[in-house]
Design an enzyme around this catalytic site. Structure first.
Site, PDB file in Angstrom:
ATOM      1  N   SER A   1       0.835  -1.202   0.000  1.00 23.79           N
ATOM      2  CA  SER A   1       0.000   0.000   0.000  1.00 23.79           C
ATOM      3  C   SER A   1       0.866   1.247   0.000  1.00 23.79           C
ATOM      4  O   SER A   1       1.978   1.250   0.553  1.00 23.79           O
ATOM      5  CB  SER A   1      -0.856  -0.030   1.271  1.00 23.79           C
ATOM      6  OG  SER A   1      -1.411   1.233   1.511  1.00 23.79           O
TER       7      SER A   1
ATOM      8  N   TYR B   1      -2.114  -1.485  10.741  1.00 25.24           N
ATOM      9  CA  TYR B   1      -2.370  -2.021   9.405  1.00 25.24           C
ATOM     10  C   TYR B   1      -1.208  -1.677   8.472  1.00 25.24           C
ATOM     11  O   TYR B   1      -0.635  -2.532   7.806  1.00 25.24           O
ATOM     12  CB  TYR B   1      -3.686  -1.474   8.840  1.00 25.24           C
ATOM     13  CG  TYR B   1      -3.787  -1.644   7.353  1.00 25.24           C
ATOM     14  CD1 TYR B   1      -3.976  -2.907   6.801  1.00 25.24           C
ATOM     15  CD2 TYR B   1      -3.642  -0.561   6.474  1.00 25.24           C
ATOM     16  CE1 TYR B   1      -4.028  -3.078   5.419  1.00 25.24           C
ATOM     17  CE2 TYR B   1      -3.695  -0.723   5.109  1.00 25.24           C
ATOM     18  CZ  TYR B   1      -3.887  -1.982   4.583  1.00 25.24           C
ATOM     19  OH  TYR B   1      -3.922  -2.147   3.218  1.00 25.24           O
TER      20      TYR B   1
ATOM     21  N   LYS C   1       2.064  -3.982   6.436  1.00 21.33           N
ATOM     22  CA  LYS C   1       2.518  -3.915   5.036  1.00 21.33           C
ATOM     23  C   LYS C   1       4.034  -3.670   4.985  1.00 21.33           C
ATOM     24  O   LYS C   1       4.762  -4.301   4.233  1.00 21.33           O
ATOM     25  CB  LYS C   1       1.775  -2.809   4.283  1.00 21.33           C
ATOM     26  CG  LYS C   1       0.291  -3.040   4.158  1.00 21.33           C
ATOM     27  CD  LYS C   1      -0.004  -4.240   3.289  1.00 21.33           C
ATOM     28  CE  LYS C   1      -1.477  -4.597   3.247  1.00 21.33           C
ATOM     29  NZ  LYS C   1      -1.758  -5.911   2.657  1.00 21.33           N
TER      30      LYS C   1
END
Ligand code: NAD
Ligand code: UFG
Length: 342
Positions: free
Chosen positions: A125, A150, A154
């Site tokens: 992302s 979150y 990544k």
């Protein structure tokens, strides 16, 4: 490479990628635990493509199901979409995010190594760039400074992939850093179907359009941008899906680890997006200005040169197309995949 295992393949981006792969002649196997998607997506994929992909109901943290999948299918490449993705939720339950996303990826990679499957595509992302010092960002920009668990999953998985590649040169890995995927399949049969109140801009707007929400809250109009709202690089989910095909082709040249930003290269403000949806709707969409949302960065959009030059990726849809297709999906499926019409 013809046989692709798509983890998280009934999810939003996964399902659109599966359609793209099938349309281009790939054989697709899906594994998904349905924690954030529904089995009916398989019917929709079949309606669109006339092919029903082989589906395993299972979790990427479960070695037994992965053994079964790799034993029963000759897999050439794995695309790993499986993961939890809600920023706010990740702040509340970080351990679940680390366990699901990071441990899940590690188990999947171990199983791939065991079964000698060495091609891997990872859904990363733009959030790994944190708050970029300037825009547009390119792939050489420093990563880190993620503002929520979150995003940190990544970042950590990216690092794990680099270490793995160093330790085992058999692996070929494409890390794809998505900007803001929105839109839906033009058929209106597949789209984004968030649980509860949408966290993201586009599904919130379409829920206002079908009358499920009263009005859009615009999180801040006092940013240092031309209209005061934040700027993002929205990319049509079907363009993003095609980006995975470009990555598969790249992996055939055995490049080791490659990293690509996938966006359009064009920054759009919240008002730009709202106006694109109003165009699709044919009337104004109610909104009000609300306080800034914690963790939002002022602007993030990408340079497209690397993906364009190295893998031939060019996004062909603009925000009007994204708004039209997202609205078409929501209008035909006001309750997402729950019920067809009501
Ligand atoms: P999604 O939630 O619609 O799809 C993810 C799918 O993975 C779901 O179907 C879910 O049931 C499944 N899943 C989750 N954990 C699993 C597990 N342990 N085992 C098996 N299946 C599991 O999300 P999406 O928007 O399609 O995103 C796909 C990937 O792309 C995610 O990894 C996400 O973090 C990443 N990504 C998404 C965005 C975005 O804005 N949508 C942006 C950047 C990156
Ligand atoms: N916004 C609103 N109102 C809303 C929802 C969003 O004004 O109801 C604004 C946000 O403040 C932001 C913009 O719309 O300025 C886009 O917000 P999104 O939540 O749609 O997207 P983000 O850029 O915040 O986050 C997305 C993904 C994350 C990912 C990140 C990477 O949701 O998973 O991009 O940049 F990490």
């Amino acid at each position: 490479m013809k046989n692709i295992l798509v983890t998280g393949g009934t999810g939003y981006i996964g399902s659109h990628t599966v359609v793209e792969l099938i349309n281009l002649g790939y054989n697709v196997v899906i594994v998904d635990n349905l924690s954030n998607s529904k089995e009916i997506v398989l019917d929709r994929i079949e309606t669109i493509t006339n092919v029903r992909p082989k589906f395993y109901l299972g979790d990427i943290r479960d070695r037994e199901i992965l053994d079964k999948i790799f034993d029963e299918n000759k897999i050439d490449c794995v695309i790993n979409f499986a993961g939890l993705k809600a920023v706010g939720e990740s702040v509340r339950i970080p351990l679940e995010y680390y366990e699901n996303n990071i441990y899940g990826a590690v188990v999947l990679l171990e199983e791939m190594q065991k079964h000698k499957v060495y091609n891997f595509i990872f859904s990363s992302s733009a959030t790994v760039y944190g708050d970029p010092t300037s825009v547009p960002v390119d792939e050489t920009f420093p990563t880190g400074g993620t503002t929520n668990p979150y995003g940190t999953t990544k970042l950590f998985i990216e690092r794990i992939l680099m270490d793995l590649s160093k330790s085992d040169p058999n692996f070929n890995i494409a890390i794809l850093r998505y900007f803001n995927p929105i839109g839906a399949h033009p058929s209106g049969l597949m789209g984004e179907d968030p649980n509860g109140i949408p966290n993201n801009l586009a599904p919130y707007i379409t829920q206002v359009m079908v009358g499920k929400r009263e009005c859009l809250n615009i999180f801040g109009d006092d940013y240092d941008t031309p209209d005061g709202t934040c700027i993002r690089d929205y990319i049509h989910v079907c363009d993003l899906a095609y980006g995975h095909v470009c990555a598969i082709k790249k992996l055939e040249s055995k490049p080791g680890v490659v990293i690509y930003n996938l966006g359009t290269g064009k920054g759009s403000s919240v008002f730009d997006v709202l106006h694109a949806f109003e165009k699709a709707y044919g009337k104004p969409i109610p909104y009000k200005i609300a306080p800034r949302r914690e963790g939002d960065v002022t602007a993030n959009y990408t340079k497209v040169a690397k993906a364009m030059n190295e893998i031939g990726f060019i996004a062909k849809y603009n925000i009007d197309d994204m708004a039209r297709d997202a609205w078409n999906w929501q209008k035909n499926n006001p309750n997402g995949y729950e019920k067809k019409n009501d």
